[in-house]
Design an enzyme around this catalytic site. Structure first.
Site, short mmCIF file in Angstrom:
data_model
loop_
_atom_site.label_atom_id
_atom_site.label_comp_id
_atom_site.label_asym_id
_atom_site.label_seq_id
_atom_site.Cartn_x
_atom_site.Cartn_y
_atom_site.Cartn_z
CB SER A 50 -0.90 0.00 1.23
OG SER A 50 -0.12 -0.11 2.40
CB THR A 169 -1.18 5.98 4.80
OG1 THR A 169 -2.17 6.08 3.78
CG2 THR A 169 -0.23 7.15 4.69
CB THR A 187 -0.47 6.09 0.91
OG1 THR A 187 -1.36 4.99 0.77
CG2 THR A 187 -1.13 7.32 0.31
NE ARG A 197 -9.02 8.15 -3.04
CZ ARG A 197 -8.34 7.76 -1.96
NH1 ARG A 197 -7.07 7.43 -2.07
NH2 ARG A 197 -8.91 7.71 -0.79
CB VAL A 198 -5.34 13.10 -4.90
CG1 VAL A 198 -4.41 13.49 -3.77
CG2 VAL A 198 -4.59 13.13 -6.23
N GLY A 199 -5.97 10.94 -2.37
CA GLY A 199 -6.55 10.77 -1.03
C GLY A 199 -6.16 11.88 -0.09
CG ASP A 200 -6.11 10.76 3.99
OD1 ASP A 200 -5.99 9.86 3.12
OD2 ASP A 200 -5.78 10.60 5.18
CB THR A 220 -3.36 5.34 8.10
OG1 THR A 220 -3.56 4.29 7.14
CG2 THR A 220 -3.57 4.79 9.49
N GLY A 221 -6.22 5.53 6.70
CA GLY A 221 -7.62 5.10 6.65
C GLY A 221 -8.30 5.68 5.43
CG HIS A 222 -12.67 5.74 3.29
ND1 HIS A 222 -13.76 4.96 3.13
CD2 HIS A 222 -12.54 6.44 2.15
CE1 HIS A 222 -14.30 5.19 1.93
NE2 HIS A 222 -13.56 6.09 1.33
N GLY A 223 -9.35 7.92 3.12
CA GLY A 223 -9.01 9.32 2.89
C GLY A 223 -10.15 10.15 2.36
N1 ASP Z 1 -5.50 7.30 3.51
C1 ASP Z 1 -5.18 6.50 2.36
C2 ASP Z 1 -6.05 6.95 1.21
O1 ASP Z 1 -7.23 7.13 1.38
C3 ASP Z 1 -5.34 5.04 2.57
C4 ASP Z 1 -5.01 4.50 3.93
O2 ASP Z 1 -4.24 5.09 4.67
O3 ASP Z 1 -5.52 3.46 4.32
O4 ASP Z 1 -5.53 7.08 0.14
#
Ligand code: ASP
Length: 325
Positions: A50, A169, A187, A197-200, A220-223
């Site tokens: 990841s 991440t 990440t 797509r760009v995340g957080d 980390t997680g659902h950006g």
């Molecule tokens: N935050 C990351 C994203 O949404 C993924 C993750 O950290 O799990 O791109």
């Protein structure tokens, strides 16, 4: 008086990063340099699917990397989004603020910038990540939820892409012997994401934030969810208001939960780590995303050559399930 260095990193794979980060700090490196070295270690590990080389690709089979680095000294930050065919994206992010008047570069022009800065063009797919993509792609025939170019017209509504094993991440926070702070995030984002797509993670205030007088945080997680609540900025502001790092992370996550409708909560996990100016550390995660037995919320703390792995502190709407650390 020299300060006791501290390094914190997300996830079990953050143990190796924390070890390297702390080693650099103990040898007198700045927090910024330690963040870059630790980020590079994870980015170059093909087993971490990841982050960086070996990261899982987007719906079109291309690996697109997001990374950012922020220095407490001078309150400087650099970021890259959707960076393709380039290794060590956190180093490219650092070059953005050191070599340009800007803070963030994205897509093809970020790649060209990296090339000009001496980062050679590279294949980011390993045979393992390529195989996983091919397997995933087989499940998508006729109902492509991720991108319009890949198949017949999409006849189904978009499905949540967030599953227990398709993202992560490395979030990093460091305190050096001078008492200065820096943070980083790197990440490949959510696998099978819509191209572009760009995340957080590369968004300052969302994936990471530092204030050299207060502390730093990284997520980390659902950006797509986390960036709606600027959770890292809020965590640092919470520490400014006197909260411990764990309380600060938990409050920022409760804020996110409060703002989003309950039906959204089942579709995401969000987690934060924080490091305060005085060396105190903490972390928290939302309950829904990270209670899967194979996927407990873990983060690494190094104040010596042997990092400690912490687990838990889950937040549900309104309360914390486990003892505050
Ligand atoms: N935050 C990351 C994203 O949404 C993924 C993750 O950290 O799990 O791109």
């Amino acid at each position: 008086m020299p300060v006791q260095p501290v390094f914190v990193a997300t996830w079990r794979f953050g143990v190796a990063a924390a070890r390297v980060g702390w080693k650099r700090l103990s040898q007198g490196a700045t927090a910024l340099d330690a963040i870059e070295s630790a980020g590079n270690l994870t980015e170059e590990d093909p087993e971490v699917n990841s982050v960086g080389y070996g990261g899982l690709p987007n719906a079109a089979g291309e690996v697109e990397l997001d990374a950012a680095i922020m220095n407490g000294v001078g309150h400087c930050a650099g970021a890259v989004g959707g960076l393709q065919r380039t290794r060590k994206p956190i180093s490219v992010a650092r070059r953005v603020f050191e070599q340009t008047p800007h803070t963030m570069l994205v897509g093809e022009n970020a790649r060209k910038f990296a090339l000009r800065q001496g980062f050679p063009e590279a294949n980011l797919l390993t045979s393992q990540s390529q195989e996983r993509y091919i397997e995933w792609r087989k499940t998508q025939l006729g109902a492509d939820v991720a991108h319009f170019d890949l198949g017949p017209t999409n006849s189904q509504p978009p499905q949540p892409l967030f599953t227990p094993d398709n993202h992560d991440t490395i979030g990093l926070c460091a305190l050096d012997a001078n008492g200065d702070l820096a943070v980083g995030c790197t990440t490949s984002g959510m696998s099978w994401k819509v191209p572009g797509r760009v995340g957080d993670s590369p968004i300052i205030g969302s994936g990471l934030y530092v204030d050299n007088e207060i502390g730093g945080a990284a997520g980390t997680g659902h950006g797509d969810e986390m960036m709606k609540a600027c959770v890292s900025f809020r965590t640092v502001m919470n520490m400014e208001r006197g909260m411990t790092p764990t309380e600060a992370c938990a409050e920022a996550l409760r804020y996110l939960i409060r703002k989003r409708p309950p039906e959204a909560h089942d579709h995401y996990g969000a987690a934060l780590i924080a490091l305060r100016k005085d060396g105190m550390v903490g972390g928290a995660a939302t309950y829904s995303g990270f209670r899967h037995p194979d996927r407990l919320w873990q983060w690494a703390e190094a104040t010596s050559a042997d990092p400690v792995l912490h687990e838990g502190c889950y937040v549900t709407p309104g309360r914390i399930l486990e003892q505050l650390g």
